[in-house]
Design an enzyme around this catalytic site. Structure first.
Site, PDB file in Angstrom:
ATOM      1  N   ASP A 205       0.812  -1.203   0.000  1.00 30.29           N
ATOM      2  CA  ASP A 205       0.000   0.000   0.000  1.00 30.29           C
ATOM      3  C   ASP A 205       0.857   1.268   0.000  1.00 30.29           C
ATOM      4  O   ASP A 205       1.872   1.336   0.700  1.00 30.29           O
ATOM      5  CB  ASP A 205      -0.824  -0.066   1.297  1.00 30.29           C
ATOM      6  CG  ASP A 205      -1.860   1.014   1.403  1.00 30.29           C
ATOM      7  OD1 ASP A 205      -2.715   1.061   0.522  1.00 30.29           O
ATOM      8  OD2 ASP A 205      -1.814   1.788   2.370  1.00 30.29           O
ATOM      9  N   GLU A 253       1.612  -0.264  -4.941  1.00 28.25           N
ATOM     10  CA  GLU A 253       0.755   0.858  -5.345  1.00 28.25           C
ATOM     11  C   GLU A 253       1.639   2.100  -5.429  1.00 28.25           C
ATOM     12  O   GLU A 253       1.987   2.695  -4.412  1.00 28.25           O
ATOM     13  CB  GLU A 253      -0.353   1.072  -4.311  1.00 28.25           C
ATOM     14  CG  GLU A 253      -1.306   2.168  -4.722  1.00 28.25           C
ATOM     15  CD  GLU A 253      -2.135   2.732  -3.562  1.00 28.25           C
ATOM     16  OE1 GLU A 253      -3.191   3.303  -3.832  1.00 28.25           O
ATOM     17  OE2 GLU A 253      -1.723   2.618  -2.396  1.00 28.25           O
TER      18      GLU A 253
HETATM   19  C1  GLC Z   1      -4.079   3.099  -0.418  1.00 26.15           C
HETATM   20  C2  GLC Z   1      -5.361   2.300  -0.372  1.00 26.15           C
HETATM   21  C3  GLC Z   1      -6.457   3.175   0.136  1.00 26.15           C
HETATM   22  C4  GLC Z   1      -6.083   3.676   1.510  1.00 26.15           C
HETATM   23  C5  GLC Z   1      -4.720   4.357   1.518  1.00 26.15           C
HETATM   24  C6  GLC Z   1      -4.215   4.548   2.907  1.00 26.15           C
HETATM   25  O1  GLC Z   1      -4.134   4.136  -1.323  1.00 26.15           O
HETATM   26  O2  GLC Z   1      -5.635   1.785  -1.652  1.00 26.15           O
HETATM   27  O3  GLC Z   1      -7.695   2.530   0.162  1.00 26.15           O
HETATM   28  O4  GLC Z   1      -7.032   4.596   1.972  1.00 26.15           O
HETATM   29  O5  GLC Z   1      -3.765   3.586   0.850  1.00 26.15           O
HETATM   30  O6  GLC Z   1      -3.923   3.308   3.482  1.00 26.15           O
END
Ligand code: GLC
Length: 563
Positions: A205, A253
């Site tokens: 994440d 991500e």
């Molecule tokens: C990422 C996740 C999202 C979350 C954020 C903080 O972007 O996909 O859903 O709110 O991280 O953890």
């Protein structure tokens, strides 16, 4: 020799499916989806052609951010079951040839995590340095807050010790100090734990935030460390702990332009993330959809770095569990997409994205929706689906924020769409209403209808999996005269495919010239009956209906494959 020299790089042609347990299937009638519920649906997923499940956070959490605010990284939230249920899920999934990856949140914890409770208790706590504190008044950071409207900056003052702590997301999600070796060790220990329970990798994440050295060095007690070293540590650890024949992967991500993403793969060394979501291609795809013009997408694909290390891979997606963010587009491009697909203010999120699912954006037009999924599976890389996409679920705008797209899975026409037997008021989230509600869109009905989106996605998934050139191959954008059309070719060794998508409702004839192909070569249609001969001199004409699409395998004389 690197471990991966002999490894099975399974993720390079996997079909990944993201599940929010909370809203998937409730097996015990309490209104909340759970692990045994998901386990009951593994056969359904195998039927769809899914080969890798991605579980969104299921760890104990006060759930201020849908579970991304974790209070125990080793735990299972009792609302979803226990470790026994988790292991059973992994066992059943593996038995059906489905791998399992889990979310790994390395950037922050919940403010209820014992580390943070201890960290905030005193400046001398051994856990103080697990988080990022500053003693001086922070400047205005409202521009940096990821959830504007909910937070007005990224530093929050804590009365107890009279200092500010860092949080890029909610103030209930304090950022970990990832420069601290103890934090790094704690995170690798978490990975080791879940690997031991059988997982095949992690979706990591908010990666750029986790290695954001600017903020770290801003807090004076931290010495500079090479930020990307952290990702190398995670990757090394993963390789040491996963077996040599089926390497675990880390899918990051990293919502950044292609050139900036390169450093997160580890450049040519490829020693950091194994996979990254391609946010550029995602956003340009929606620009192309909005304009009915394939050129923005073709450009994004062409400028995507090729010749990366063999272990690395892009993950393609149309929708995920968050807002459909458009932050990599120019302001004008963003407005075009928003005006087309989110005309009402309520359909937008934080000025940068949409809180809608794709079928609703396309007014439910089945031809256009099917074309979009065909395009997704045809792109170079690994496709990722968000639960419910395979049946064409819509959003529920009555549910606030990003949760609008995280509504209960629609299994049947029954009460609560077959998701739960609880009273509707007890459900984890409200079911979609209206034309995309379970009376019209559900898995049971879709299974019985040979023309359904579900069967279409199943066909695409199976075709994708037996066409390794899509996951492994090299891309060429083919010349042809229509800006509405994306024609691309994927080639890996002597295997090659031509893929054509018409982004417009007009029917078009696409002339294709495949140079250097020997006499007797044919293009075999992989999605429907049909074939046409290829002539190296003369263009082959392929007719596409409005929103039509074709997957054509280049079959040379003597090709022994079953087509
Ligand atoms: C990422 C996740 C999202 C979350 C954020 C903080 O972007 O996909 O859903 O709110 O991280 O953890």
């Amino acid at each position: 020799m690197r471990i991966t020299d002999t490894a099975d790089l399974w993720y390079k042609n996997a079909v990944i499916y993201c599940v929010d347990l909370e809203t998937y299937l409730d097996s015990d009638g309490d209104g909340i989806g759970d692990l045994p519920g998901l386990t009951q649906r593994i056969d359904y997923l195998a039927d769809v052609g899914v080969s890798c499940l991605w579980l969104m956070p299921f760890y104990p959490s006060p759930r201020r951010d849908n579970g991304y605010d974790i209070s125990d990284m080793f735990g299972v939230d009792p609302r979803y079951g226990d470790h026994g249920d988790f292991v059973e899920l992994v066992r059943v999934a593996h038995d059906r040839g489905i791998r399992v990856i889990v979310d790994l949140v390395i950037n922050h914890t919940s403010d209820q995590h014992p580390w943070f409770r201890r960290s905030r208790a005193s400046k001398d706590s051994p856990y103080r340095d697990f988080y990022v504190w500053r003693s001086d008044t922070p400047p205005d950071t409202s521009e940096e807050a990821m959830f504007p409207g909910q937070e007005d900056g990224i530093w929050t003052y804590d009365e107890k010790t009279e200092e500010w702590y860092l949080h890029h997301f909610l103030h209930t999600q304090p950022d970990l100090n990832t420069a601290n070796p103890q934090v790094r060790e704690a995170i690798t220990k978490t990975m080791g734990f879940w690997l031991q329970l059988g997982v095949d990798g992690f979706r990591v994440d908010a990666v750029p935030f986790a290695i954001n050295q600017t903020t770290l060095t801003g807090a004076d007690q931290h010495e500079f460390v090479e930020p990307h070293d952290y990702l190398r540590t995670l990757r090394d650890f993963l390789q040491r702990r996963s077996s040599g024949t089926s390497s675990a992967m880390i899918l990051g991500e990293v919502n950044l332009p292609h050139q900036d993403q390169l450093a997160f793969f580890g450049g040519e060394d490829g020693d950091q993330l194994t996979m990254q979501f391609d946010f550029t291609v995602n956003q340009k795809t929606f620009l192309s959809f909005a304009r009915e013009d394939a050129r923005p997408l073709a450009e994004a694909l062409s400028e995507r770095p090729q010749n990366l290390s063999v272990e690395t891979q892009y993950a393609n997606f149309l929708r995920n569990h968050d807002e459909l963010t458009l932050d990599l587009l120019s302001a004008q491009e963003r407005d075009e997409v928003l005006d087309t697909f989110a005309p009402e203010e309520d359909m937008r999120f934080a000025g940068r994205g949409l809180r809608r699912r794709l079928p609703a954006m396309f007014d439910g037009d089945p031809r256009r929706i099917k074309m979009a999924y065909s395009l997704l599976f045809s792109l170079p890389g690994t496709p990722v689906l968000f639960y419910g996409e395979e049946i064409g679920m819509g959003e529920n705008l009555e549910v606030p924020g990003r949760e609008a797209v995280r509504t209960p899975m629609q299994w049947s026409q029954d009460k609560n769409g077959g998701f739960s037997s609880a009273r509707p008021s007890k459900l984890a989230r409200k079911v979609v209403k209206g034309p995309f509600g379970p009376e019209h869109v559900n898995a049971a009905q879709a299974r019985r209808d040979p023309d359904s989106l579900l069967h279409h996605v199943g066909r695409l998934a199976r075709r994708y999996r037996d066409c390794p050139e899509l996951g492994w191959g090299e891309l060429t954008i083919l010349d042809q005269p229509h800006h509405e059309v994306l024609a691309h070719r994927m080639t890996s060794g002597d295997q090659s495919m031509v893929l054509i998508h018409n982004l417009s409702p007009k029917s078009l004839v696409v002339p294709l010239t495949l140079h250097d192909e020997e006499k007797g070569t044919e293009l075999i249609d992989l999605l429907q009956d049909g074939a046409c001969a290829v002539d190296a001199e003369q263009a082959t004409e392929v007719t596409l209906e409005g929103y039509g699409y074709r997957w054509l395998r280049v079959k040379r004389p003597g090709d022994p494959r079953l087509l």
